[in-house]
Design a protein around this motif. Structure first.
Motif, PDB file in Angstrom:
ATOM      1  N   GLU A  87       0.827  -1.221   0.000  1.00 42.19           N
ATOM      2  CA  GLU A  87       0.000   0.000   0.000  1.00 42.19           C
ATOM      3  C   GLU A  87       0.861   1.272   0.000  1.00 42.19           C
ATOM      4  O   GLU A  87       0.322   2.376   0.129  1.00 42.19           O
ATOM      5  N   ASP A  88       2.188   1.132  -0.077  1.00 40.02           N
ATOM      6  CA  ASP A  88       3.139   2.252  -0.032  1.00 40.02           C
ATOM      7  C   ASP A  88       3.022   3.042   1.269  1.00 40.02           C
ATOM      8  O   ASP A  88       3.232   4.250   1.312  1.00 40.02           O
ATOM      9  N   ILE A  89       2.686   2.340   2.348  1.00 41.65           N
ATOM     10  CA  ILE A  89       2.582   2.971   3.662  1.00 41.65           C
ATOM     11  C   ILE A  89       3.915   2.842   4.398  1.00 41.65           C
ATOM     12  O   ILE A  89       4.306   3.725   5.158  1.00 41.65           O
ATOM     13  N   VAL A  90       4.610   1.745   4.144  1.00 37.17           N
ATOM     14  CA  VAL A  90       5.888   1.441   4.776  1.00 37.17           C
ATOM     15  C   VAL A  90       6.817   0.889   3.704  1.00 37.17           C
ATOM     16  O   VAL A  90       6.358   0.272   2.741  1.00 37.17           O
ATOM     17  N   VAL A  91       8.114   1.124   3.864  1.00 36.02           N
ATOM     18  CA  VAL A  91       9.133   0.468   3.038  1.00 36.02           C
ATOM     19  C   VAL A  91      10.128  -0.206   3.975  1.00 36.02           C
ATOM     20  O   VAL A  91      10.266   0.195   5.130  1.00 36.02           O
ATOM     21  N   ARG A  92      10.776  -1.230   3.461  1.00 36.39           N
ATOM     22  CA  ARG A  92      11.834  -1.890   4.218  1.00 36.39           C
ATOM     23  C   ARG A  92      13.170  -1.543   3.616  1.00 36.39           C
ATOM     24  O   ARG A  92      13.296  -1.414   2.405  1.00 36.39           O
ATOM     25  N   GLY A  93      14.155  -1.433   4.485  1.00 36.20           N
ATOM     26  CA  GLY A  93      15.510  -1.160   4.014  1.00 36.20           C
ATOM     27  C   GLY A  93      16.517  -1.631   5.036  1.00 36.20           C
ATOM     28  O   GLY A  93      16.164  -2.001   6.157  1.00 36.20           O
ATOM     29  N   GLN A  94      17.784  -1.596   4.647  1.00 33.85           N
ATOM     30  CA  GLN A  94      18.840  -1.983   5.576  1.00 33.85           C
ATOM     31  C   GLN A  94      18.985  -0.930   6.659  1.00 33.85           C
ATOM     32  O   GLN A  94      18.777   0.261   6.426  1.00 33.85           O
ATOM     33  N   CYS A  95      19.340  -1.390   7.846  1.00 33.38           N
ATOM     34  CA  CYS A  95      19.547  -0.471   8.971  1.00 33.38           C
ATOM     35  C   CYS A  95      20.734   0.429   8.677  1.00 33.38           C
ATOM     36  O   CYS A  95      21.760  -0.020   8.186  1.00 33.38           O
TER      37      CYS A  95
END
Length: 157
Positions: A87-95
């Motif tokens: 839903e483009d509410i959250v994205v994941r990425g490296q810390c």
């Protein structure tokens, strides 16, 4: 040697209060969840995740820390974050601090979604709980539940 202790059964009054607590918390959480789902397509657990992300520095939290913060399993949080990503509410990425872990990051669209949902949620808390309990009762409820949290999450358990 085996030791046994007698079960401290609830009195009729305590049983009544306990059942009221169970029924009330279930009804309250169900209604708050239904309101959020109807108005914003978010569940209560999703809303709680968005709140935690919005309060974090950079609107970002390691996935493992997020799971601990909301009291859900890592797999459940991963599944929920995947839905919020679609839903483009959250994205994941490296810390950013070590590059090894994965963080969830609240997007600008996610922040807008949360801001709209917060009005619905807070109105529900007011309508269903605060308008029902007086200020003293509400404060007492807060003290009792804080003591429960401290007992169960603190020392000895």
């Amino acid at each position: 040697m085996e030791t046994t202790t007698a079960t401290p059964w609830l009195t009729a009054e305590q049983q009544g209060v306990w059942r009221s607590f169970l029924g009330g918390t279930t009804a309250l959480m169900d209604r708050l969840d239904r309101d959020l789902r109807t108005a914003h397509g978010l569940s209560m657990p999703e809303y709680e995740i968005l709140v935690r992300l919005s309060e974090a520095p950079g609107r970002s939290i390691r996935m493992a820390e997020l799971a601990d913060a909301v009291g859900h399993s890592r797999s459940r949080v991963t599944h929920t974050i995947a839905r919020l990503e679609r839903e483009d509410i959250v994205v994941r990425g490296q810390c950013s601090d070590d590059g090894r872990g994965v963080s969830a990051v609240l997007t600008d669209h996610g922040l807008s979604t949360l801001e709209a949902a917060a009005h619905t949620h807070v109105q529900g808390v007011n309508d269903y709980l605060l308008d029902t309990a007086g200020a003293e009762d509400f404060a007492a409820l807060g003290r009792v539940m804080q003591q429960v949290v401290e007992k169960l999450n603190g020392k000895g358990f």
